[in-house]
Every structure is written in C-alpha cells, then in structure tokens.
Write a protein that holds these residues in place. Sequence first.
Motif, PDB file in Angstrom:
ATOM      1  N   PHE A  37      -3.030  -5.603  -6.824  1.00 50.11           N
ATOM      2  CA  PHE A  37      -2.064  -4.527  -7.004  1.00 50.11           C
ATOM      3  C   PHE A  37      -1.953  -4.171  -8.482  1.00 50.11           C
ATOM      4  O   PHE A  37      -1.775  -5.051  -9.334  1.00 50.11           O
ATOM      5  CB  PHE A  37      -0.689  -4.943  -6.471  1.00 50.11           C
ATOM      6  CG  PHE A  37      -0.703  -5.331  -5.020  1.00 50.11           C
ATOM      7  CD1 PHE A  37      -0.836  -4.370  -4.038  1.00 50.11           C
ATOM      8  CD2 PHE A  37      -0.596  -6.665  -4.639  1.00 50.11           C
ATOM      9  CE1 PHE A  37      -0.858  -4.717  -2.692  1.00 50.11           C
ATOM     10  CE2 PHE A  37      -0.612  -7.017  -3.306  1.00 50.11           C
ATOM     11  CZ  PHE A  37      -0.750  -6.045  -2.327  1.00 50.11           C
ATOM     12  N   HIS A  38      -2.036  -2.894  -8.763  1.00 48.82           N
ATOM     13  CA  HIS A  38      -1.866  -2.373 -10.114  1.00 48.82           C
ATOM     14  C   HIS A  38      -0.565  -1.581 -10.131  1.00 48.82           C
ATOM     15  O   HIS A  38      -0.478  -0.478  -9.575  1.00 48.82           O
ATOM     16  CB  HIS A  38      -3.043  -1.480 -10.501  1.00 48.82           C
ATOM     17  CG  HIS A  38      -4.368  -2.177 -10.457  1.00 48.82           C
ATOM     18  ND1 HIS A  38      -4.959  -2.749 -11.557  1.00 48.82           N
ATOM     19  CD2 HIS A  38      -5.207  -2.430  -9.411  1.00 48.82           C
ATOM     20  CE1 HIS A  38      -6.101  -3.298 -11.213  1.00 48.82           C
ATOM     21  NE2 HIS A  38      -6.277  -3.121  -9.912  1.00 48.82           N
ATOM     22  N   GLY A  39       0.463  -2.135 -10.763  1.00 50.33           N
ATOM     23  CA  GLY A  39       1.782  -1.524 -10.781  1.00 50.33           C
ATOM     24  C   GLY A  39       2.836  -2.588 -10.524  1.00 50.33           C
ATOM     25  O   GLY A  39       2.537  -3.704 -10.088  1.00 50.33           O
ATOM     26  N   ALA A  40       4.084  -2.235 -10.810  1.00 49.06           N
ATOM     27  CA  ALA A  40       5.170  -3.191 -10.633  1.00 49.06           C
ATOM     28  C   ALA A  40       5.417  -3.439  -9.151  1.00 49.06           C
ATOM     29  O   ALA A  40       5.571  -2.509  -8.354  1.00 49.06           O
ATOM     30  CB  ALA A  40       6.438  -2.652 -11.300  1.00 49.06           C
ATOM     31  N   ARG A 164       9.391  -1.535  -0.228  1.00 49.19           N
ATOM     32  CA  ARG A 164       9.532  -0.867  -1.534  1.00 49.19           C
ATOM     33  C   ARG A 164      10.369   0.402  -1.420  1.00 49.19           C
ATOM     34  O   ARG A 164      11.036   0.806  -2.375  1.00 49.19           O
ATOM     35  CB  ARG A 164       8.142  -0.543  -2.091  1.00 49.19           C
ATOM     36  CG  ARG A 164       7.395  -1.766  -2.599  1.00 49.19           C
ATOM     37  CD  ARG A 164       5.936  -1.450  -2.900  1.00 49.19           C
ATOM     38  NE  ARG A 164       5.802  -0.348  -3.856  1.00 49.19           N
ATOM     39  CZ  ARG A 164       5.875  -0.464  -5.186  1.00 49.19           C
ATOM     40  NH1 ARG A 164       6.130  -1.661  -5.715  1.00 49.19           N
ATOM     41  NH2 ARG A 164       5.714   0.580  -5.973  1.00 49.19           N
ATOM     42  N   ALA A 165      10.326   1.027  -0.245  1.00 47.03           N
ATOM     43  CA  ALA A 165      11.097   2.257  -0.036  1.00 47.03           C
ATOM     44  C   ALA A 165      12.509   1.981   0.461  1.00 47.03           C
ATOM     45  O   ALA A 165      13.280   2.929   0.694  1.00 47.03           O
ATOM     46  CB  ALA A 165      10.362   3.155   0.954  1.00 47.03           C
ATOM     47  N   GLY A 166      12.865   0.702   0.644  1.00 46.98           N
ATOM     48  CA  GLY A 166      14.211   0.366   1.104  1.00 46.98           C
ATOM     49  C   GLY A 166      14.406   0.521   2.596  1.00 46.98           C
ATOM     50  O   GLY A 166      15.544   0.477   3.079  1.00 46.98           O
ATOM     51  N   ARG A 167      13.320   0.683   3.339  1.00 48.88           N
ATOM     52  CA  ARG A 167      13.434   0.828   4.787  1.00 48.88           C
ATOM     53  C   ARG A 167      13.454  -0.554   5.440  1.00 48.88           C
ATOM     54  O   ARG A 167      12.771  -1.470   4.988  1.00 48.88           O
ATOM     55  CB  ARG A 167      12.278   1.653   5.354  1.00 48.88           C
ATOM     56  CG  ARG A 167      12.290   3.107   4.922  1.00 48.88           C
ATOM     57  CD  ARG A 167      11.234   3.908   5.683  1.00 48.88           C
ATOM     58  NE  ARG A 167       9.887   3.544   5.281  1.00 48.88           N
ATOM     59  CZ  ARG A 167       9.198   4.136   4.307  1.00 48.88           C
ATOM     60  NH1 ARG A 167       9.759   5.123   3.611  1.00 48.88           N
ATOM     61  NH2 ARG A 167       7.973   3.755   4.011  1.00 48.88           N
ATOM     62  N   PRO A 168      14.175  -0.725   6.528  1.00 46.34           N
ATOM     63  CA  PRO A 168      14.216  -2.035   7.195  1.00 46.34           C
ATOM     64  C   PRO A 168      12.874  -2.366   7.853  1.00 46.34           C
ATOM     65  O   PRO A 168      12.191  -1.480   8.364  1.00 46.34           O
ATOM     66  CB  PRO A 168      15.320  -1.864   8.244  1.00 46.34           C
ATOM     67  CG  PRO A 168      15.371  -0.389   8.503  1.00 46.34           C
ATOM     68  CD  PRO A 168      15.036   0.270   7.185  1.00 46.34           C
ATOM     69  N   VAL A 169      12.513  -3.631   7.803  1.00 48.14           N
ATOM     70  CA  VAL A 169      11.276  -4.108   8.411  1.00 48.14           C
ATOM     71  C   VAL A 169      11.641  -5.009   9.577  1.00 48.14           C
ATOM     72  O   VAL A 169      12.200  -6.094   9.394  1.00 48.14           O
ATOM     73  CB  VAL A 169      10.404  -4.862   7.384  1.00 48.14           C
ATOM     74  CG1 VAL A 169       9.208  -5.487   8.074  1.00 48.14           C
ATOM     75  CG2 VAL A 169       9.960  -3.932   6.278  1.00 48.14           C
ATOM     76  N   PRO A 357       2.546   3.593  -1.270  1.00 51.83           N
ATOM     77  CA  PRO A 357       3.061   4.539  -2.270  1.00 51.83           C
ATOM     78  C   PRO A 357       3.506   3.844  -3.552  1.00 51.83           C
ATOM     79  O   PRO A 357       4.197   2.824  -3.514  1.00 51.83           O
ATOM     80  CB  PRO A 357       4.248   5.196  -1.551  1.00 51.83           C
ATOM     81  CG  PRO A 357       3.936   5.053  -0.098  1.00 51.83           C
ATOM     82  CD  PRO A 357       3.228   3.741   0.031  1.00 51.83           C
ATOM     83  N   GLY A 358       3.064   4.381  -4.678  1.00 48.51           N
ATOM     84  CA  GLY A 358       3.464   3.848  -5.977  1.00 48.51           C
ATOM     85  C   GLY A 358       2.619   2.702  -6.480  1.00 48.51           C
ATOM     86  O   GLY A 358       2.847   2.210  -7.589  1.00 48.51           O
ATOM     87  N   LEU A 359       1.648   2.252  -5.685  1.00 52.68           N
ATOM     88  CA  LEU A 359       0.777   1.152  -6.105  1.00 52.68           C
ATOM     89  C   LEU A 359      -0.682   1.550  -5.905  1.00 52.68           C
ATOM     90  O   LEU A 359      -1.027   2.167  -4.895  1.00 52.68           O
ATOM     91  CB  LEU A 359       1.033  -0.114  -5.277  1.00 52.68           C
ATOM     92  CG  LEU A 359       2.257  -0.972  -5.588  1.00 52.68           C
ATOM     93  CD1 LEU A 359       2.316  -2.141  -4.619  1.00 52.68           C
ATOM     94  CD2 LEU A 359       2.233  -1.479  -7.020  1.00 52.68           C
TER      95      LEU A 359
END
Length: 607
Positions: A37-40, A164-169, A357-359
Amino acid sequence: MTTILHDRPADAGQYALWAEAEIDPSISGGGYFVATFHGAVDEDDLKAAARAVLHRHEPLRSVLRLVDGQLRQCVLSARDACSFPRAELACEQGTEKAAVRAWTAQHLQRRHWDLSTEAPIRFHLLTHGDDRCSVVFAAHHAGFDGRSKFLVARDFSAYLGDLRAGRPVQPSPLAAPTTPVAPGDVAEEARAFWRRTVETATPMALPEGGRLGDRTITSSPTIELDPSAVATLRETARTLKVSTFTMLLAASIRQLAVYGNNTALLALASDVSDEHTGHVAGLQINVVPVAVETTRQASIEQSVAAARQALSHLARFRRVPFVDLVAGVPGRPLARLGTELGLSFPRPPAGLDLEIPGLRTDWDFFTPNTSATLARTLQIRANWPDCRVRLDYRQDLMGAQEAEQLLTDFRTAVSDLAANRTTSSVTPAVADRPDTATDGIPYTRGGVRAGTLRDEDPPNPPRLVPAQGVAFTAHGPSGQPLPRSIAGALRVRLPDGREEPTGDCGYVAADGGVRLLGPEHGRWICTRSLIDTSAVTRIARTHPWVREAEVRLEKARTQTAVLVVTGRGPNAPTVREFRAYLRKWLHGSDLPGRIQIRDSEMDSKEG
C-alpha cells in the motif's frame, strides 16, 4: 480462550496435507501473496479487514485436530484465528517487492505450521516508512489453494475500502462448501488408468544436477515468453478452437520429446469448484495425472491433438480426489508422480476488482511456492499480452542452472511451435573441453584414455572430464543426441574418429564435463516405487564402515529391492542406524524395501 463453534470430519485432501506436515514439517506449507500500500493506512483497519475475511470464509479459520482418533475440522472465531504480527522492513521507494520476497525467504520458509492450533492463513504487516507498508498473506495448502488468493484479495480490498470510508463491515459467514466429487464409475475408471500407468511408466528425463539430501523447494527467477510467439499461439488457438493453455501445453509436450520422453507422465492442476462453491476460499484445487505421447517431429496439429487429449482426460477425472486416486493403487504410486513434472496455469476470476479509494495498491500474486507436493512445477501466468513462467523445484533433483535451462528450453519450444518448426531449436550438448589437471582415475574406452574420472563431492555423481580430442554425448531412447543436463546413454568420439557407446548412463553438465549416473540399463529398477540404484549405492558407499554396496531385485511373489552391503569389519551399524544414514540423503520412497548387511565377521542382519 479459543472458541470452537462446531466440528466436522476433515476431508481426504486436508488429511493428506495434515499428515505431510506432521511427518516432515520441512516440506509442508504452501505459499504467500502480498499487497503493498502506498498512502496512509490505519493498522487497526488492516486488522479489522483481515478478521472480516476470516469471518466470511469459514475454511480459513479452521484447525485440524484428532478427536477420538478421527481428524476433525474445528472452526474458530475470526478473532481467535487471526494472526497479524507487525515488523519493520525499511526499504527504498520502488524496492518493496524485492524486500518483501527477501523477508519471506528468511521468515516464512521452513517454519513448522502447527495445523492443530493455527488457521491456514496468517497475515504479516511489514512497514516500509513514508506511508508505505505491505501485508503478507501466508497460506498453508491444507486449507487454501491458488484459486482462493484472488477471493481473499477481493474481499480484503472491499472491507478495507469500507472501513476507510467509515461504512460498517458486517460480512455474512460462508460455511465450508461440499466440494463436488466424481461419480463412483468415473473414480474407478481413473484408478484403473492410474494403476496401468504406474505399472508401465518409466522415469521422465528432465534436467539433472541437484545436490542429494536437500529436499527443500525453491523457485527460479521468472522469465518472460517471447511476446510475438505468444501472440501467434493465441491466434492459432482461436483458429483451432482451443485455449491458449492448450497451445502452451503442446509446447511443453514437444519440449519433453526433445528430452527423449516420447511418453510422459504430467500432473495438471485443476479447479474443481462450481457455481455453488466457487465463491468460497478453501481447498478446491485437485491434481490430475495425465499421460501424453508425442514425437520430436510432430506437426503443430499433432502436438495440439496430444494436448487436447490430455486436457479431455483432465476434464473427465478432475473431480476424483487425488488422495483417493493414490489410495486405490497398491504400493507407493505417489513416488512415481512426485519425481515428475506438474503444470499450473491459474487465471484470476473475471471482473476482479481490487481498487481501494485513496490508496495505490500493488498486488504480487506470482510469488514462490514452498510446497513439495510435486518435485517440479512449471508455473505459467498470463496477463495478456504478457506471459511469464517460473519453476518451483526440489533442490536434490536440480540446481539453479538446470532450472534455468528447463525454462529456457520451454521458451524455445513455445517459439518453435509458434513458427511451426518440426525440428527443435534446442542444441544437443557435447562435452569436449578437457582441463590440464592430471589427478583422478583414468577412464579408458576403445583402448585409449578417453578421460579422467573425479569423485570430488560424494555422494553426488562423479565427474568425467574428457581427454584431449575426445568428446562425449548423451543419447535418448531413439538414439537422438540430448541437450545439456538430460541423462541418457553415453557415447564417446575418440581422437581417431571412432564413436562407440560407453555402456554408462550420464549427462553433459554445465561445467563442460560429464556426470556418470551408473550403468546404461541398470540405473532404475521398479518395485512398488522407482528406485535409483546408482544413487542408493553411491550414498551407501560413503558410510565409513561400508566397503561395497549393490542393489538387487529379489524375484519373489512381489518384487522387492534389496540393498546388499559388505562391510570393513565387525563394528557394523544396526539396520536402523544405516537406514537413518541413507535417509539423510534420500527420500524415503527411494530406499529399497529391505537392507541386508553382510560381513565375513558377522551374521546377516536384515530390516
């Protein structure tokens, strides 16, 4: 406290792999794949995604335990099954793949996997710095196959994106599926075929050169097949209405014919999942032995026909569990297949979505395999228009140079098939480079000194260095000269132009000399398994007490190989001690059924 939700009997494949792990942990295991992974990215999110994957796929959180003498599959909770250690692995930007592969070679291979307490998948977090990290998915083949890695990667990516999006898993658990099994008449037909094949099969000629005693599996570097040749084969496949893998299998069959194998026994990996089981990670890859026949001068149509026949055999028998197939044949049939060659050609499922998304995520699926289920496996991966190949091999059978040669010859076979050549471009090997050293045992043929024999590293085969003006070649069953490292009947060309057989079996080695493997017609004997008599006697003679050794075939109701050893004095080892000495170098299936120790000062001992 571990929570066992329920338990069920383990299937035959799991039992076989569990037994392998308990008997010889050094060869048990599987493989791994990696996401970089490249990103926080939050470490807690990674762990939560891993637990969600385990919760969804029940086989990945199962352990195998003996309960009242029966092996049971016990299912753990996702939290109890999740192993997610963290380690620092600093490396420069762009070097993550190489750094992770070096780390896995040091930390994952040869590590005992206790399948009674550990689930068949582990997660390792490796942090590289600068918002870069990798997750290593290490998997054991008792509950995980090559098909499953793509399912795990897909679900892990989806869960991590949701977190990461705050959605429930909230994954819905999928119970271990009932793998489809072939009908009884098809299973019996497969066992009958396997029995006939075992009785008539001869050892396959493949590049030799490993060091006896080292049974660990390693992997060659990956090479790219010629893109233009692959494109031509794909076009030809469309014209002939076959798959691209059929064309690649046809090229492999041609390569084996160049090695002198007009009849070859191959092991093909096959996915046995169906529309009801294909979405569950677990153990749904079977191994199917197939026999193929071809010649060195086969046309492209004949080569493709041989490949199609092999694949039709695969289609019919792919759901006959391999362990049931082996159990249905007397003796040690697995020893036959374990010394042969397997082909693996997995493909990712259609529509595989691994975006987060974002990574920026780099997945490495084509990673070295640590399982010794087969002694050699040609791994073929296609990401059209690219096609890459790698060889996983046992190091007592071949070394790095021989593995590289096999891959190079396969690349040549693909190009030859694409060009519709009936004559192989692989060059026969000639040993004709003498050196200036004078030590060693004279090797005389035709009344002249043809070379010097040096036994520098017993129990490995002795080396024969040609004399000045002398050349050696190895020849296959039909008399054709063979490539480097392929064993056959040796012939010598003397300085006066005479060419004659030596009566020996050997091969032209990478160093320009010859390795002698034993007598031309007496190297292999067949009992309930195949025994390399030359290897057994060479190793026996390295024992300090042994003066001479010979493997004999005892003619009785069942043929039994007997190793007869003559000693140097009264201080003979026990049979148990001597067998342990032999096993240090040889796989157990290579040992004769009985050992006789004979010496003038003692009575015969058998075991």
